[in-house]
Design an enzyme around this catalytic site. Sequence first.
Site, PDB file in Angstrom:
ATOM      1  N   PRO A   2      31.573  42.717  36.659  1.00  0.00           N
ATOM      2  CA  PRO A   2      32.602  43.666  36.331  1.00  0.00           C
ATOM      3  C   PRO A   2      33.476  43.873  37.557  1.00  0.00           C
ATOM      4  O   PRO A   2      32.948  44.237  38.603  1.00  0.00           O
ATOM      5  CB  PRO A   2      31.819  44.927  36.048  1.00  0.00           C
ATOM      6  CG  PRO A   2      30.383  44.562  36.060  1.00  0.00           C
ATOM      7  CD  PRO A   2      30.255  43.149  36.495  1.00  0.00           C
ATOM      8  N   GLU A   3      34.737  43.659  37.457  1.00  0.00           N
ATOM      9  CA  GLU A   3      35.610  44.009  38.565  1.00  0.00           C
ATOM     10  C   GLU A   3      35.972  45.480  38.405  1.00  0.00           C
ATOM     11  O   GLU A   3      35.429  46.153  37.519  1.00  0.00           O
ATOM     12  CB  GLU A   3      36.816  43.059  38.590  1.00  0.00           C
ATOM     13  CG  GLU A   3      36.343  41.612  38.782  1.00  0.00           C
ATOM     14  CD  GLU A   3      37.424  40.599  39.122  1.00  0.00           C
ATOM     15  OE1 GLU A   3      38.502  41.000  39.564  1.00  0.00           O
ATOM     16  OE2 GLU A   3      37.164  39.390  38.961  1.00  0.00           O
ATOM     17  N   LYS A  51      34.562  49.043  43.091  1.00  0.00           N
ATOM     18  CA  LYS A  51      33.459  48.626  42.226  1.00  0.00           C
ATOM     19  C   LYS A  51      32.254  49.557  42.351  1.00  0.00           C
ATOM     20  O   LYS A  51      31.180  49.235  41.848  1.00  0.00           O
ATOM     21  CB  LYS A  51      33.055  47.189  42.583  1.00  0.00           C
ATOM     22  CG  LYS A  51      34.195  46.184  42.418  1.00  0.00           C
ATOM     23  CD  LYS A  51      33.844  44.839  43.025  1.00  0.00           C
ATOM     24  CE  LYS A  51      35.052  43.909  43.018  1.00  0.00           C
ATOM     25  NZ  LYS A  51      34.782  42.659  43.759  1.00  0.00           N
ATOM     26  N   ARG A 310      33.215  31.411  47.317  1.00  0.00           N
ATOM     27  CA  ARG A 310      33.579  31.745  45.939  1.00  0.00           C
ATOM     28  C   ARG A 310      34.605  30.742  45.447  1.00  0.00           C
ATOM     29  O   ARG A 310      35.398  30.208  46.232  1.00  0.00           O
ATOM     30  CB  ARG A 310      34.180  33.163  45.863  1.00  0.00           C
ATOM     31  CG  ARG A 310      33.276  34.236  46.432  1.00  0.00           C
ATOM     32  CD  ARG A 310      31.959  34.339  45.703  1.00  0.00           C
ATOM     33  NE  ARG A 310      32.145  34.611  44.306  1.00  0.00           N
ATOM     34  CZ  ARG A 310      32.368  35.828  43.789  1.00  0.00           C
ATOM     35  NH1 ARG A 310      32.442  36.872  44.578  1.00  0.00           N
ATOM     36  NH2 ARG A 310      32.503  35.979  42.489  1.00  0.00           N
TER      37      ARG A 310
END
Length: 323
Positions: A2-3, A51, A310
């Site tokens: 979830p961002e 977050k 990433r």
Amino acid sequence: MPEGHSVHRIAGQFARHFVGSKCRISSPQGRFGDATQIDGRTIVRSYAVGKHLFLEFDTGDSLHVHLGIFGAWDFAGAMQLDDTVSAAVGRMGQTSGRGTVVGAHEDSLASIGAPRRTRLRMGEHDMVGVETGTFPPDPIGQVRVRILTADAVADLRGPTVCEVVSVVRVAEILDDLGPDPLVDRKGEERFLVRVKRTATPIGRALMNQKIVAGIGNVYRAEMLFRARLNPFLAANALPDESLRALWRDWVGLLKIGVKTGQMLTMDGLTPARKRAALANRDDRHWVYRRAGQPCRMCGTPIVLDIMEARKLYFCPTCQGVTA
DNA sequence: TGCCCATGGTAAT
DNA sequence: TTACCCTGGGCAG
């Protein structure tokens, strides 16, 4: 994970259904030793920054949760879904195939006029279904924390961080975070100050939570494409106007994300292309997870690179990246 | 059934 | 830069 948009939605869900209620806090999985510190207390505030989720209790302490890449909250109980959640969920209509979470459609949601038992998952993917069993439902999977009121329950699975923290510690955590558009009125100026301090590539800077809070790998790739920016350019070498435009784009995308529960980044599409993009969750972005596929603007194959461990997706032509 | 992958972040090297 | 933690969905065999 979830961002940032997901965490704000989760904070809202707690604000609607848990704030003001006395809560029984337990750890079905047995791995949350701090449960006794807040068991039986009342949640007085729920909020998100980037977050990070904070549930403040009447003791003054807060439950601090970061979902990491795997975490999720399951909500269940006599909940009235608000328009925001209903709108998001109505588009999903997907089944999970596990436990009591079932697929939902516009019809089933429209029938929620009076409070009824529902189950709502908010995390890696939001989904909802009608709960047919007893209340509270049995925990599904590895539930680190269960928060139970008289008529609602929230189960937390797979978080990176789950701890009870003092007021002082909360302040320390918040001090360490960059601006969040939904929290900081002067976020644009704070962002500009922080981003101009670093010569790191803008593709890294956007993921740095100390520079701007809430952006993750999806929004990072999409925002850079939307701005037609080369991810490898030094952040502090970019003109102020480009940086301000990035911030403003983030403000807009975050608001859309919180409203819809989805990372909708492709505006300006024809209605038909928009419908097609929404129908297929794997094909709803400009560049994210589209390695090798033709750029939607110029046809050049989207490139996949690794930046700070990433995956980074970009269009070398539109974003001016030369080999 | 077992392997791979994922919207993160930190600690160790 | 690498290792590692956290969990569950998707898919090949």
